[in-house]
Design a protein around this motif. Structure first.
Motif, mmCIF file in Angstrom:
data_model
loop_
_atom_site.group_PDB
_atom_site.id
_atom_site.type_symbol
_atom_site.label_atom_id
_atom_site.label_comp_id
_atom_site.label_asym_id
_atom_site.label_seq_id
_atom_site.Cartn_x
_atom_site.Cartn_y
_atom_site.Cartn_z
ATOM 1 N N LYS A 27 0.842 -1.251 0.152
ATOM 2 C CA LYS A 27 0.063 -0.040 -0.004
ATOM 3 C C LYS A 27 0.766 1.322 0.205
ATOM 4 C CE LYS A 27 -3.753 2.185 2.415
ATOM 5 N NZ LYS A 27 -4.853 2.094 3.470
ATOM 6 N N SER A 28 2.103 1.257 0.789
ATOM 7 C CA SER A 28 2.665 2.277 0.824
ATOM 8 C C SER A 28 3.559 2.486 -0.459
ATOM 9 C CB SER A 28 3.999 2.321 1.916
ATOM 10 O OG SER A 28 3.223 2.054 2.982
ATOM 11 N N ILE A 29 3.982 1.497 -1.070
ATOM 12 C CA ILE A 29 4.719 1.522 -2.444
ATOM 13 C C ILE A 29 3.924 1.870 -3.482
ATOM 14 C CG2 ILE A 29 5.694 0.144 -4.395
ATOM 15 C CD1 ILE A 29 6.912 -1.566 -1.885
ATOM 16 N N LYS A 30 2.510 1.731 -3.271
ATOM 17 C CA LYS A 30 1.329 2.204 -4.477
ATOM 18 C C LYS A 30 1.505 3.999 -4.447
ATOM 19 C CE LYS A 30 -1.752 -1.332 -4.999
ATOM 20 N NZ LYS A 30 -3.192 -1.719 -4.776
ATOM 21 N N ARG A 31 1.944 4.442 -3.503
ATOM 22 C CA ARG A 31 1.977 6.010 -3.320
ATOM 23 C C ARG A 31 3.074 6.254 -4.465
ATOM 24 N NH1 ARG A 31 1.737 8.062 2.483
ATOM 25 N NH2 ARG A 31 0.967 9.758 1.482
ATOM 26 N N PHE A 32 4.158 5.568 -4.422
ATOM 27 C CA PHE A 32 5.048 6.005 -5.142
ATOM 28 C C PHE A 32 4.915 5.730 -6.921
ATOM 29 C CE2 PHE A 32 6.602 6.175 -1.023
ATOM 30 C CZ PHE A 32 7.665 7.261 -0.888
ATOM 31 N N MET A 33 3.849 4.976 -7.091
ATOM 32 C CA MET A 33 3.750 4.341 -8.407
ATOM 33 C C MET A 33 3.192 5.769 -9.440
ATOM 34 S SD MET A 33 2.749 0.614 -8.230
ATOM 35 C CE MET A 33 2.703 0.412 -10.037
ATOM 36 N N ALA A 34 3.743 5.796 -10.511
ATOM 37 C CA ALA A 34 3.049 6.517 -11.461
ATOM 38 C C ALA A 34 1.759 6.096 -11.960
ATOM 39 C CB ALA A 34 3.946 6.709 -12.745
ATOM 40 N N ALA A 35 0.942 7.040 -12.124
ATOM 41 C CA ALA A 35 -0.459 6.575 -12.862
ATOM 42 C C ALA A 35 -0.312 6.143 -14.322
ATOM 43 C CB ALA A 35 -1.515 7.437 -12.626
ATOM 44 N N THR A 36 -0.828 4.914 -14.587
ATOM 45 C CA THR A 36 -0.950 4.775 -16.143
ATOM 46 C C THR A 36 -2.117 4.039 -16.307
ATOM 47 O OG1 THR A 36 0.477 3.827 -17.722
ATOM 48 C CG2 THR A 36 0.692 2.805 -15.645
ATOM 49 N N THR A 37 -2.422 3.869 -17.862
ATOM 50 C CA THR A 37 -3.429 3.094 -18.226
ATOM 51 C C THR A 37 -2.849 2.094 -19.388
ATOM 52 O OG1 THR A 37 -4.210 4.622 -19.827
ATOM 53 C CG2 THR A 37 -5.301 4.614 -17.817
ATOM 54 N N PHE A 45 5.937 -2.831 -15.375
ATOM 55 C CA PHE A 45 6.954 -3.298 -14.440
ATOM 56 C C PHE A 45 8.087 -2.339 -14.212
ATOM 57 C CE2 PHE A 45 10.834 -5.742 -13.638
ATOM 58 C CZ PHE A 45 10.600 -6.442 -12.667
ATOM 59 N N PHE A 46 8.478 -1.547 -14.919
ATOM 60 C CA PHE A 46 9.538 -0.410 -14.887
ATOM 61 C C PHE A 46 8.683 0.557 -13.849
ATOM 62 C CE2 PHE A 46 10.883 3.937 -15.374
ATOM 63 C CZ PHE A 46 12.048 3.778 -15.348
ATOM 64 N N TYR A 47 7.740 0.934 -13.953
ATOM 65 C CA TYR A 47 7.050 1.813 -13.029
ATOM 66 C C TYR A 47 6.827 1.062 -11.607
ATOM 67 C CZ TYR A 47 5.193 5.348 -16.457
ATOM 68 O OH TYR A 47 5.278 6.141 -17.389
ATOM 69 N N PHE A 48 6.671 -0.177 -11.428
ATOM 70 C CA PHE A 48 6.645 -0.766 -10.144
ATOM 71 C C PHE A 48 8.050 -0.667 -9.491
ATOM 72 C CE2 PHE A 48 7.029 -4.594 -7.515
ATOM 73 C CZ PHE A 48 6.247 -4.266 -6.579
ATOM 74 N N ALA A 49 8.971 -1.133 -10.486
ATOM 75 C CA ALA A 49 10.319 -1.322 -9.797
ATOM 76 C C ALA A 49 10.864 0.030 -9.416
ATOM 77 C CB ALA A 49 11.116 -1.803 -10.915
ATOM 78 N N PHE A 50 10.311 1.165 -10.132
ATOM 79 C CA PHE A 50 10.973 2.466 -9.797
ATOM 80 C C PHE A 50 10.220 3.050 -8.604
ATOM 81 C CE2 PHE A 50 11.444 7.126 -10.154
ATOM 82 C CZ PHE A 50 12.592 7.297 -10.513
ATOM 83 N N ALA A 51 9.143 2.562 -8.473
ATOM 84 C CA ALA A 51 8.356 2.691 -7.211
ATOM 85 C C ALA A 51 8.978 2.143 -5.929
ATOM 86 C CB ALA A 51 6.751 2.506 -7.320
ATOM 87 N N CYS A 52 9.455 0.940 -6.025
ATOM 88 C CA CYS A 52 10.042 0.330 -5.150
ATOM 89 C C CYS A 52 11.412 0.824 -4.796
ATOM 90 C CB CYS A 52 10.438 -1.211 -5.404
ATOM 91 S SG CYS A 52 8.758 -2.214 -5.217
#
Length: 95
Positions: A27-37, A45-52
């Motif tokens: 839930k905390s990591i989701k705050r760092f993720m860029a919004a995309t459709t 996957f890049f957005y998730f890895a960058f958010a991590c």
């Protein structure tokens, strides 16, 4: 209180309790993720890895600040995620 029924030993219930730490971490990591459709797996996957990566940097900075200011580490952050995201956006324009 929560009700959880199983036919296994009760020791598994304490193990299941650790799952909440994992869920709150995601839930905390989701705050760092860029919004995309986008449906492109590589981009998502890049957005998730960058958010991590951003999340890990935030937690490391918070740990260092807490130890420097108080001499110990508490789980509640001094440096908030909102402050970190605002600073990243200000400095890089990303976000």
């Amino acid at each position: 209180y929560s009700v959880f029924m199983t036919n296994r030993k009760s020791g598994l219930l304490s193990e299941y309790g650790y799952r909440w730490e994992i869920e709150s971490g995601y839930k905390s990591i989701k705050r760092f993720m860029a919004a995309t459709t986008s449906k492109h797996f590589g981009l998502r996957f890049f957005y998730f890895a960058f958010a991590c990566l951003l999340y890990s940097i935030w937690r490391a900075v918070d740990l260092l600040v807490q130890v420097q200011l108080t001499g110990e580490y508490e789980h509640s952050p001094i440096v908030t995620a909102d402050n970190t995201l605002t600073l990243v956006k200000k400095e890089t324009g990303i976000g």
